[in-house]
Design a protein around this motif. Structure first.
Motif, mmCIF file in Angstrom:
data_model
loop_
_atom_site.group_PDB
_atom_site.id
_atom_site.type_symbol
_atom_site.label_atom_id
_atom_site.label_comp_id
_atom_site.label_asym_id
_atom_site.label_seq_id
_atom_site.Cartn_x
_atom_site.Cartn_y
_atom_site.Cartn_z
ATOM 1 N N ASP A 1 0.835 -1.210 0.000
ATOM 2 C CA ASP A 1 0.000 0.000 0.000
ATOM 3 C C ASP A 1 0.872 1.263 0.000
ATOM 4 O OD1 ASP A 1 0.875 0.258 2.647
ATOM 5 O OD2 ASP A 1 -0.998 -0.482 3.484
ATOM 6 N N SER A 2 2.146 1.106 -0.295
ATOM 7 C CA SER A 2 3.076 2.240 -0.326
ATOM 8 C C SER A 2 3.173 2.814 -1.744
ATOM 9 C CB SER A 2 4.461 1.811 0.155
ATOM 10 O OG SER A 2 5.374 2.865 -0.041
ATOM 11 N N LYS A 3 2.591 3.975 -1.923
ATOM 12 C CA LYS A 3 2.649 4.619 -3.238
ATOM 13 C C LYS A 3 4.073 5.034 -3.603
ATOM 14 C CE LYS A 3 -2.093 6.147 -3.533
ATOM 15 N NZ LYS A 3 -3.040 7.229 -3.673
ATOM 16 N N ILE B 1 5.945 2.052 -5.109
ATOM 17 C CA ILE B 1 5.475 1.742 -6.459
ATOM 18 C C ILE B 1 5.939 2.807 -7.453
ATOM 19 C CG2 ILE B 1 3.409 1.497 -7.909
ATOM 20 C CD1 ILE B 1 4.060 -0.958 -6.112
ATOM 21 N N TRP C 1 0.390 -1.836 -6.351
ATOM 22 C CA TRP C 1 -0.171 -1.057 -5.261
ATOM 23 C C TRP C 1 -1.593 -1.536 -4.969
ATOM 24 C CZ3 TRP C 1 -4.476 2.070 -4.673
ATOM 25 C CH2 TRP C 1 -4.527 2.815 -3.487
#
Length: 135
Positions: free
Chosen positions: A71-73, A76, A110
């Motif tokens: 979930d780490s933008k 990504i 993501w």
């Protein structure tokens, strides 16, 4: 096919981090929480991806079809650009790119935080364990 969900948690004032990983293979689930050396959450997210790729390589799973979800933008976006402005992230990104080249069929994607609760819970458990051992 292997699916992996990763997340990290950081206690800012104590500069402690931990990561969580849910690995699903052959309808079996492995849950891991891992202490990390990062002092910021973003750095911990990169470090957790390095841990996941290293774990797969050490288990001789490089030839599997692998999906890793985070979930780490920032992780990504850095992977897509193959660039990270922050030098702390750059060293992890270089390691991730090198490790990734060992996996012929690897997808890193993501996902929304709400879809990553398992890894989030494991990261938080790992952080609580690290906090107890440092108190």
């Amino acid at each position: 096919m292997i699916k992996i969900f990763i997340d990290a948690a950081t206690h800012q004032s104590k500069a402690l981090s931990a990561g969580g990983m849910v690995l699903i293979k052959d309808n079996k689930q492995e849950q891991i929480h891992q202490p990390l050396s990062a002092s910021t959450n973003n750095e911990a997210e990169f470090e957790m991806l390095v841990f996941a790729l290293t774990h797969l390589r050490n288990q001789s799973l490089t030839n599997e079809i692998i999906f890793i979800y985070t979930d780490s933008k920032i992780v990504i976006e850095s992977l897509q650009k193959k660039y990270a402005k922050d030098p702390r992230f750059s060293k992890h990104l270089a390691t991730i790119l090198e490790l990734s080249s060992q996996f012929p069929t690897l997808f890193i994607e993501w996902i929304d935080e709400k879809d990553n609760k398992g890894a989030d819970n494991l990261a938080r458990q790992g952080l609580q364990k690290a906090l107890k051992s440092h108190s």
